[in-house]
Design a protein around this motif. Structure first.
Motif, PDB file in Angstrom:
ATOM      1  N   LYS A  33       3.573   1.058  -1.824  1.00  0.00           N
ATOM      2  CA  LYS A  33       3.313   2.443  -0.932  1.00  0.00           C
ATOM      3  C   LYS A  33       2.094   2.422   0.126  1.00  0.00           C
ATOM      4  N   ALA A  34       1.051   1.899  -0.458  1.00  0.00           N
ATOM      5  CA  ALA A  34      -0.088   1.793  -0.046  1.00  0.00           C
ATOM      6  C   ALA A  34      -0.122   0.827   1.326  1.00  0.00           C
ATOM      7  N   GLY A  35       0.636  -0.216   1.243  1.00  0.00           N
ATOM      8  CA  GLY A  35       0.769  -1.410   2.311  1.00  0.00           C
ATOM      9  C   GLY A  35       1.743  -0.933   3.361  1.00  0.00           C
ATOM     10  N   GLN A  36       2.491   0.040   3.050  1.00  0.00           N
ATOM     11  CA  GLN A  36       3.399   0.413   4.145  1.00  0.00           C
ATOM     12  C   GLN A  36       2.851   1.306   5.167  1.00  0.00           C
ATOM     13  N   ILE A  37       3.504   0.741   6.469  1.00  0.00           N
ATOM     14  CA  ILE A  37       3.073   1.781   7.496  1.00  0.00           C
ATOM     15  C   ILE A  37       3.995   3.028   7.730  1.00  0.00           C
ATOM     16  N   PRO A  38       3.455   4.026   7.714  1.00  0.00           N
ATOM     17  CA  PRO A  38       4.217   5.342   7.564  1.00  0.00           C
ATOM     18  C   PRO A  38       5.015   5.479   9.038  1.00  0.00           C
ATOM     19  N   ASN A  39       6.144   6.098   8.929  1.00  0.00           N
ATOM     20  CA  ASN A  39       7.009   6.321  10.074  1.00  0.00           C
ATOM     21  C   ASN A  39       6.289   7.403  11.014  1.00  0.00           C
ATOM     22  N   PRO A  40       5.777   7.217  11.997  1.00  0.00           N
ATOM     23  CA  PRO A  40       5.332   8.197  13.006  1.00  0.00           C
ATOM     24  C   PRO A  40       6.097   9.355  13.280  1.00  0.00           C
ATOM     25  N   ALA A  41       5.495  10.389  13.243  1.00  0.00           N
ATOM     26  CA  ALA A  41       6.239  11.828  13.680  1.00  0.00           C
ATOM     27  C   ALA A  41       5.211  12.520  14.471  1.00  0.00           C
ATOM     28  N   PHE A  42       5.542  12.556  15.833  1.00  0.00           N
ATOM     29  CA  PHE A  42       5.005  13.469  16.720  1.00  0.00           C
ATOM     30  C   PHE A  42       5.682  14.721  16.772  1.00  0.00           C
ATOM     31  N   SER A  43       4.798  15.723  16.564  1.00  0.00           N
ATOM     32  CA  SER A  43       5.219  17.081  16.608  1.00  0.00           C
ATOM     33  C   SER A  43       4.257  17.984  17.305  1.00  0.00           C
ATOM     34  N   PHE A  58      -4.685  11.870  15.863  1.00  0.00           N
ATOM     35  CA  PHE A  58      -5.624  11.457  14.583  1.00  0.00           C
ATOM     36  C   PHE A  58      -4.819  11.298  13.445  1.00  0.00           C
ATOM     37  N   GLN A  59      -4.210  12.345  13.048  1.00  0.00           N
ATOM     38  CA  GLN A  59      -3.327  12.355  12.080  1.00  0.00           C
ATOM     39  C   GLN A  59      -2.284  11.382  11.896  1.00  0.00           C
ATOM     40  N   THR A  60      -1.723  10.869  12.948  1.00  0.00           N
ATOM     41  CA  THR A  60      -0.765   9.786  12.913  1.00  0.00           C
ATOM     42  C   THR A  60      -1.395   8.481  12.829  1.00  0.00           C
ATOM     43  N   LEU A  61      -2.284   8.348  13.529  1.00  0.00           N
ATOM     44  CA  LEU A  61      -3.175   7.093  13.417  1.00  0.00           C
ATOM     45  C   LEU A  61      -4.230   6.695  12.371  1.00  0.00           C
ATOM     46  N   SER A  62      -4.423   7.602  11.770  1.00  0.00           N
ATOM     47  CA  SER A  62      -5.417   7.701  10.751  1.00  0.00           C
ATOM     48  C   SER A  62      -5.149   6.550   9.617  1.00  0.00           C
ATOM     49  N   PHE A  63      -3.872   6.247   9.604  1.00  0.00           N
ATOM     50  CA  PHE A  63      -3.458   5.172   8.467  1.00  0.00           C
ATOM     51  C   PHE A  63      -4.111   3.850   8.792  1.00  0.00           C
ATOM     52  N   LEU A  64      -4.436   3.497  10.007  1.00  0.00           N
ATOM     53  CA  LEU A  64      -4.912   2.394  10.483  1.00  0.00           C
ATOM     54  C   LEU A  64      -6.177   1.895   9.670  1.00  0.00           C
ATOM     55  N   GLN A  66      -7.300   3.884   7.268  1.00  0.00           N
ATOM     56  CA  GLN A  66      -7.401   4.142   5.793  1.00  0.00           C
ATOM     57  C   GLN A  66      -6.426   3.016   4.871  1.00  0.00           C
ATOM     58  N   ARG A  67      -5.536   2.313   5.663  1.00  0.00           N
ATOM     59  CA  ARG A  67      -4.490   1.699   4.784  1.00  0.00           C
ATOM     60  C   ARG A  67      -5.404   0.386   3.922  1.00  0.00           C
ATOM     61  N   PRO A  68      -6.352  -0.376   4.656  1.00  0.00           N
ATOM     62  CA  PRO A  68      -7.188  -1.366   3.777  1.00  0.00           C
ATOM     63  C   PRO A  68      -7.767  -1.018   2.744  1.00  0.00           C
ATOM     64  N   LYS A  69      -8.282   0.441   2.649  1.00  0.00           N
ATOM     65  CA  LYS A  69      -9.011   0.875   1.438  1.00  0.00           C
ATOM     66  C   LYS A  69      -7.958   1.279   0.314  1.00  0.00           C
ATOM     67  N   ALA A  70      -7.019   1.917   0.826  1.00  0.00           N
ATOM     68  CA  ALA A  70      -5.741   2.309   0.112  1.00  0.00           C
ATOM     69  C   ALA A  70      -5.234   1.023  -0.669  1.00  0.00           C
ATOM     70  N   VAL A  71      -5.093  -0.203   0.071  1.00  0.00           N
ATOM     71  CA  VAL A  71      -4.353  -1.132  -0.492  1.00  0.00           C
ATOM     72  C   VAL A  71      -5.631  -1.800  -1.496  1.00  0.00           C
ATOM     73  N   LYS A  72      -6.722  -1.806  -1.157  1.00  0.00           N
ATOM     74  CA  LYS A  72      -7.630  -2.362  -1.961  1.00  0.00           C
ATOM     75  C   LYS A  72      -7.532  -1.552  -3.332  1.00  0.00           C
ATOM     76  N   MET A  73      -7.777  -0.166  -3.299  1.00  0.00           N
ATOM     77  CA  MET A  73      -7.575   0.560  -4.378  1.00  0.00           C
ATOM     78  C   MET A  73      -6.751   0.358  -5.239  1.00  0.00           C
ATOM     79  N   ALA A  74      -5.593   0.342  -4.656  1.00  0.00           N
ATOM     80  CA  ALA A  74      -4.089   0.130  -5.329  1.00  0.00           C
ATOM     81  C   ALA A  74      -4.118  -1.121  -6.057  1.00  0.00           C
TER      82      ALA A  74
END
Length: 147
Positions: A33-43, A58-64, A66-74
């Motif tokens: 799950k940490a390695g997956q790119i979320p499906n963006p939703a603009f509202s 910012f909320q939509t693109l914040s995974f860019l 945060q993803r490396p840290k999340a993958v490393k922690m997982a």
């Protein structure tokens, strides 16, 4: 039961290992799950202002970032749980081998004890025969019976 069978049975029936295996499965799922790119939703809600647009982007693109840290922690969590699993498996196998060796030793001691009883019964019988034929006295027979 052989030593290998005892170890296999202990590993199969160890609840702590089952828990660790389950935790490892959950940790692997978290890693995926940490390695997956979320499906963006603009509202955007009207009226549209610059801060609302900035927050949505910012909320939509914040995974860019945060993803490396999340993958490393997982990944570290998966490694930690895997090490715990290996250590618990080794401890369980060691304990099963020790228990199996103790059982084998107890069985051997029982066999030796039974053999010793047979030998002492034979010694007593021979001393009783010696007393009957007059080759020994009751005192020697009593000493053998005490032993």
């Amino acid at each position: 039961m052989t030593r290998q069978e005892a170890v296999a049975l202990a590993l199969w029936n160890n609840g702590d290992l089952q828990v660790a295996l389950t935790q490892l499965g959950f940790a692997k799922a978290d890693l995926i799950k940490a390695g997956q790119i979320p499906n963006p939703a603009f509202s955007l809600l009207f009226p549209v202002g610059p801060k609302q647009l900035e927050a949505a982007l910012f909320q939509t693109l914040s995974f860019l970032w945060q993803r490396p840290k999340a993958v490393k922690m997982a990944s570290l969590n998966v490694e930690r749980i895997a090490e715990v699993l290996v250590q618990q498996g080794l401890d369980t196998a060691r304990d099963a081998r020790v228990a199996h060796a103790e059982v084998v030793r107890a069985q051997q001691r029982l066999e030796l004890g039974e053999w010793a009883v047979e030998v002492w019964d034979e010694i007593v019988r021979l001393n009783e025969v010696r007393v009957r034929v007059g080759a020994s006295n009751d005192l020697a027979l009593a000493a053998v019976l005490v032993d």
